[in-house]
Design a protein around this motif. Structure first.
Motif, short mmCIF file in Angstrom:
data_model
loop_
_atom_site.label_atom_id
_atom_site.label_comp_id
_atom_site.label_asym_id
_atom_site.label_seq_id
_atom_site.Cartn_x
_atom_site.Cartn_y
_atom_site.Cartn_z
N ALA A 8 0.86 -1.20 0.00
CA ALA A 8 0.00 0.00 0.00
C ALA A 8 0.89 1.23 0.00
CB ALA A 8 -0.91 -0.01 1.22
N GLY A 9 0.89 1.98 -1.11
CA GLY A 9 1.70 3.20 -1.20
C GLY A 9 2.89 3.00 -2.12
N GLY A 10 3.00 3.87 -3.13
CA GLY A 10 4.07 3.72 -4.13
C GLY A 10 5.09 4.82 -4.07
N PHE A 12 8.75 6.19 -1.83
CA PHE A 12 10.10 5.61 -1.69
C PHE A 12 10.06 4.20 -1.10
CE2 PHE A 12 11.44 10.05 -2.09
CZ PHE A 12 12.51 9.90 -2.94
N GLY A 13 9.36 4.04 0.03
CA GLY A 13 9.34 2.74 0.69
C GLY A 13 8.67 1.68 -0.18
N GLY A 14 7.47 1.99 -0.68
CA GLY A 14 6.70 1.02 -1.46
C GLY A 14 7.38 0.64 -2.76
N ASN A 39 0.38 7.40 -10.29
CA ASN A 39 1.14 6.36 -10.97
C ASN A 39 2.64 6.69 -11.06
OD1 ASN A 39 1.28 8.21 -13.01
ND2 ASN A 39 0.35 6.90 -14.59
N PHE A 40 3.11 7.50 -10.10
CA PHE A 40 4.53 7.84 -10.09
C PHE A 40 5.03 7.93 -8.65
CE2 PHE A 40 2.04 11.78 -10.36
CZ PHE A 40 2.46 12.43 -9.20
N LEU A 41 6.34 7.82 -8.54
CA LEU A 41 7.02 8.11 -7.26
C LEU A 41 7.53 9.54 -7.32
CD1 LEU A 41 9.10 7.69 -4.82
CD2 LEU A 41 10.56 6.58 -6.47
N THR A 44 11.06 13.55 -3.77
CA THR A 44 10.93 14.80 -2.98
C THR A 44 12.22 15.62 -2.81
OG1 THR A 44 11.08 13.40 -1.04
CG2 THR A 44 8.89 14.23 -1.62
N PRO A 45 13.40 15.01 -2.72
CA PRO A 45 14.58 15.87 -2.57
C PRO A 45 14.73 16.87 -3.71
CG PRO A 45 15.14 13.60 -2.02
CD PRO A 45 13.74 13.59 -2.57
N LEU A 46 14.10 16.59 -4.85
CA LEU A 46 14.21 17.51 -5.98
C LEU A 46 13.01 18.45 -6.11
CD1 LEU A 46 15.75 15.07 -8.63
CD2 LEU A 46 16.92 16.70 -7.14
N LEU A 47 12.08 18.35 -5.17
CA LEU A 47 10.88 19.19 -5.23
C LEU A 47 11.21 20.69 -5.20
CD1 LEU A 47 7.87 18.58 -5.44
CD2 LEU A 47 7.73 18.71 -2.96
N PRO A 48 12.14 21.14 -4.33
CA PRO A 48 12.48 22.57 -4.35
C PRO A 48 12.98 23.02 -5.72
CG PRO A 48 13.33 21.56 -2.34
CD PRO A 48 12.85 20.43 -3.22
N GLY A 76 -5.49 3.49 -7.17
CA GLY A 76 -6.69 3.68 -6.34
C GLY A 76 -6.27 4.22 -5.00
N ARG A 77 -7.27 4.51 -4.20
CA ARG A 77 -7.01 5.11 -2.89
C ARG A 77 -7.30 4.07 -1.81
NH1 ARG A 77 -6.47 10.27 -1.00
NH2 ARG A 77 -6.39 10.99 -3.14
N VAL A 78 -6.30 3.78 -1.00
CA VAL A 78 -6.52 2.86 0.13
C VAL A 78 -7.48 3.54 1.09
CG1 VAL A 78 -5.43 1.72 2.10
CG2 VAL A 78 -4.25 1.81 -0.12
N ALA A 79 -8.58 2.84 1.43
CA ALA A 79 -9.60 3.46 2.29
C ALA A 79 -9.61 2.83 3.68
CB ALA A 79 -10.97 3.32 1.65
N GLY A 169 13.08 23.08 9.09
CA GLY A 169 13.73 21.80 8.80
C GLY A 169 14.32 21.89 7.40
N TYR A 170 14.97 20.79 6.90
CA TYR A 170 15.62 20.92 5.60
C TYR A 170 14.62 21.17 4.48
CZ TYR A 170 14.71 15.88 5.33
OH TYR A 170 14.11 14.66 5.35
N ALA A 171 13.40 20.60 4.60
CA ALA A 171 12.43 20.79 3.51
C ALA A 171 12.04 22.27 3.39
CB ALA A 171 11.20 19.92 3.74
N GLY A 172 11.76 22.89 4.54
CA GLY A 172 11.36 24.30 4.53
C GLY A 172 12.50 25.20 4.09
N ASP A 303 7.59 6.83 6.46
CA ASP A 303 7.05 7.87 7.34
C ASP A 303 5.84 7.40 8.13
OD1 ASP A 303 8.94 9.36 6.03
OD2 ASP A 303 7.57 10.94 5.34
N ALA A 304 5.12 6.40 7.61
CA ALA A 304 3.88 5.95 8.26
C ALA A 304 4.15 5.03 9.44
CB ALA A 304 2.99 5.22 7.24
N ALA A 305 5.37 4.53 9.57
CA ALA A 305 5.65 3.51 10.59
C ALA A 305 6.70 4.00 11.58
CB ALA A 305 6.14 2.24 9.91
N PRO A 318 13.88 8.54 11.68
CA PRO A 318 13.39 9.84 11.18
C PRO A 318 12.65 9.67 9.85
CG PRO A 318 15.78 9.66 10.94
CD PRO A 318 15.34 8.45 11.68
N PRO A 319 11.71 10.57 9.57
CA PRO A 319 10.94 10.45 8.31
C PRO A 319 11.76 10.95 7.13
CG PRO A 319 10.16 12.33 9.57
CD PRO A 319 11.25 11.72 10.38
N THR A 320 12.65 10.13 6.63
CA THR A 320 13.46 10.54 5.48
C THR A 320 13.40 9.47 4.40
OG1 THR A 320 15.56 9.47 6.04
CG2 THR A 320 15.13 11.58 7.10
#
Ligand SMILES: Cc1cc2nc3c(=O)[nH]c(=O)nc-3n(C[C@H](O)[C@H](O)[C@H](O)COP(=O)(O)OP(=O)(O)OC[C@H]3O[C@@H](n4cnc5c(N)ncnc54)[C@H](O)[C@@H]3O)c2cc1C
Length: 440
Positions: A8-10, A12-14, A39-41, A44-48, A76-79, A169-172, A303-305, A318-320
């Protein structure tokens, strides 16, 4: 009969779990299904870089179908889930509810921005976590620049030219630094705005920026940003946001039309509907092998676990992305081991090797295996590292081309917020929008 393995979830982890399972499970021994709402991963490090127009938005994502050859991608969306019946509940794109059976389930549903009960935040704040948010932000700052150019009064213009980021944080920090760099490049095209100048403010509740990196590297990053004229307000919180201002805990009210909220993440809300045990922080409670406590057939990563962090006893990882990737690979091997495909179930042992914070303008800070880097070498290292980690030669090449073009030429200033929102056909008739030329 082939085993059913559902991821469930595509992200980095999935994605890395699916890729590893393709190799670890013998052919035809398992059906691997990856459920994702896109339908893509998203890399995020390249989002900025995408927000700042250095990278094409399509070049910071990895199309899952192209990269996964033996995995069934289910959009689809996991519900929710019914763990006692081994079922994952998925709403497909056409709205149909499906119950996917699994023998082994890997949950990798990631996180969302963590909001706080600040008045006006939900109504007037923007996030910086998804591709749509990053591109919307780029379009927004350009749009505000256009408006500022037409506003007569300087004090009114100021609110269009002031940008506040909350959370250092680094993202901000990366998001703010890259966008400010972009705006400094383009503002000369706007004579009135350029005479007035912009104001950029970074607000952080803790005593310093970037708790993820060593204090001297954080101090270097802070100096670099201050040198660009960016105001950094540490030990400060946001008390209220309105359409035209933000009020800080130090008593100042800053006139602004843009408040970007980058103050951390929390697990995706759907994880609370999976019938799995959660920790106090809302992450799924797993042991060091990433198996959900009390379940022999459900695993959770990313990040979910709350995967125990081998580097910090008693703390969750950490959530990375670097943790999610390694957890994805390890959990896949653990699942393969449980299903008899070889190996043993092993704990997650990865310890953070390094951290990169790219601030644009050829400046970054980095720490790799205990060695600290700053300035141009850190920036070069960061880009090389991200390119090496981007899956697929085609996408690596695209990054290289985008970065080379941005070194040689100035950035594009078209505001394309209308992309993906075509006007309704009716508008071309005699109705709402008569001046719009009819389509040929
Ligand atoms: C701007 C920014 C910069 C970052 N930079 C770095 C960096 O430089 N280095 C680093 O290590 N980390 C970085 N991170 C953190 C990193 O992105 C996350 O830690 C990582 O993505 C976590 O991986 P994941 O697999 O748990 O979640 P994700 O990668 O977020 O994947 C979750 C997936 O689940 C999907 N999903 C969510 N809900 C549902 C649902 N209901 N149904 C179906 N699918 C669903 C999502 O669409 C997504 O594809 C950054 C994050 C941000 C926001």
């Amino acid at each position: 009969m082939a085993w059913d393995i559902v991821i469930a979830g595509g992200g980095f982890g999935g994605y890395y779990a699916a890729r590893t399972l393709e190799k670890a499970m013998p052919r035809h021994s398992a059906r691997v299904t990856l459920v994702s709402d896109v339908n893509f991963l998203l890399f995020t490090p390249l989002l900025p870089g995408a927000a700042a127009g250095t990278l094409e938005p399509r070049h910071v994502v990895v199309p899952l179908r192209e990269q996964l050859s033996r995995t069934d991608l289910w959009l689809g969306r996991v519900a929710g889930a019914e763990p006692d019946r081994n079922r994952l509940l998925v709403d497909s794109l056409d709205g149909t509810r499906h119950e996917l059976h699994y023998d082994q389930l890997i949950v990798a549903l990631g996180s969302v921005s963590r909001t706080l009960p600040v008045p006006g935040l939900v109504e007037h704040g923007s996030g910086f976590k998804t591709l749509s948010e990053a591109i919307a932000l780029r379009n927004r700052v350009l749009w505000l620049l256009e408006i500022a150019e037409t506003v007569g009064e300087a004090h009114e213009r100021a609110e269009y030219l002031t940008f506040v980021f909350v959370g250092a944080g680094y993202a901000g920090l990366e998001g703010l630094a890259e966008l400010q760099d972009f705006m400094s490049d383009v503002i000369d095209l706007y004579p009135r705005a350029s005479v007035q100048g912009m104001r950029w403010v970074l607000v952080e509740a803790k005593e310093r920026v970037m708790p993820e990196v060593a204090p001297d590297l954080a101090a270097f990053a802070e100096r670099e940003l201050r040198g660009r004229g960016i105001e950094i307000r540490t030990r400060t919180t946001v008390e209220q946001i309105t359409e035209r201002s933000v009020r800080l805990s130090d008593g100042e009210t800053i006139p602004t039309r843009t408040v970007v909220w980058t103050a951390g993440v929390r697990p995706h809300p759907v994880v609370a509907r999976l019938g799995l045990p959660l920790t106090d922080g809302g992450r799924i409670d797993v042991d060091e092998t990433m198996r959900v406590r009390g379940r022999h057939d459900v695993w959770a990563i990313g990040d979910a676990a709350a995967v125990p962090d081998p580097a910090r006893k008693g703390q969750p990882s950490p959530p990375t992305a670097q943790h999610a990737i390694r957890q994805g690979r390890r959990v896949a091997r653990n699942v393969a081991a449980v299903l008899g495909a070889g190996g043993r179930v092993r704990p997650f042992t990865y310890k953070t090797l390094g951290v990169f914070v790219d601030m644009g303008r050829h400046q970054a800070v980095a720490c790799t295996m205990g060695i600290k880097w700053r300035g141009f070498p850190a920036w070069f290292l960061a880009r090389t590292y991200h390119m090496a980690n981007m899956p697929g030669t085609k996408r690596k090449a695209r990054l290289l081309v985008d970065w080379t073009v941005s070194l040689l030429f100035s950035r594009d200033t078209s505001e394309l917020g209308q992309l993906g929102h075509p006007p309704e056909l009716e508008q071309y008739g005699g109705g709402a929008n008569r001046d719009t030329p009819a389509a040929p």
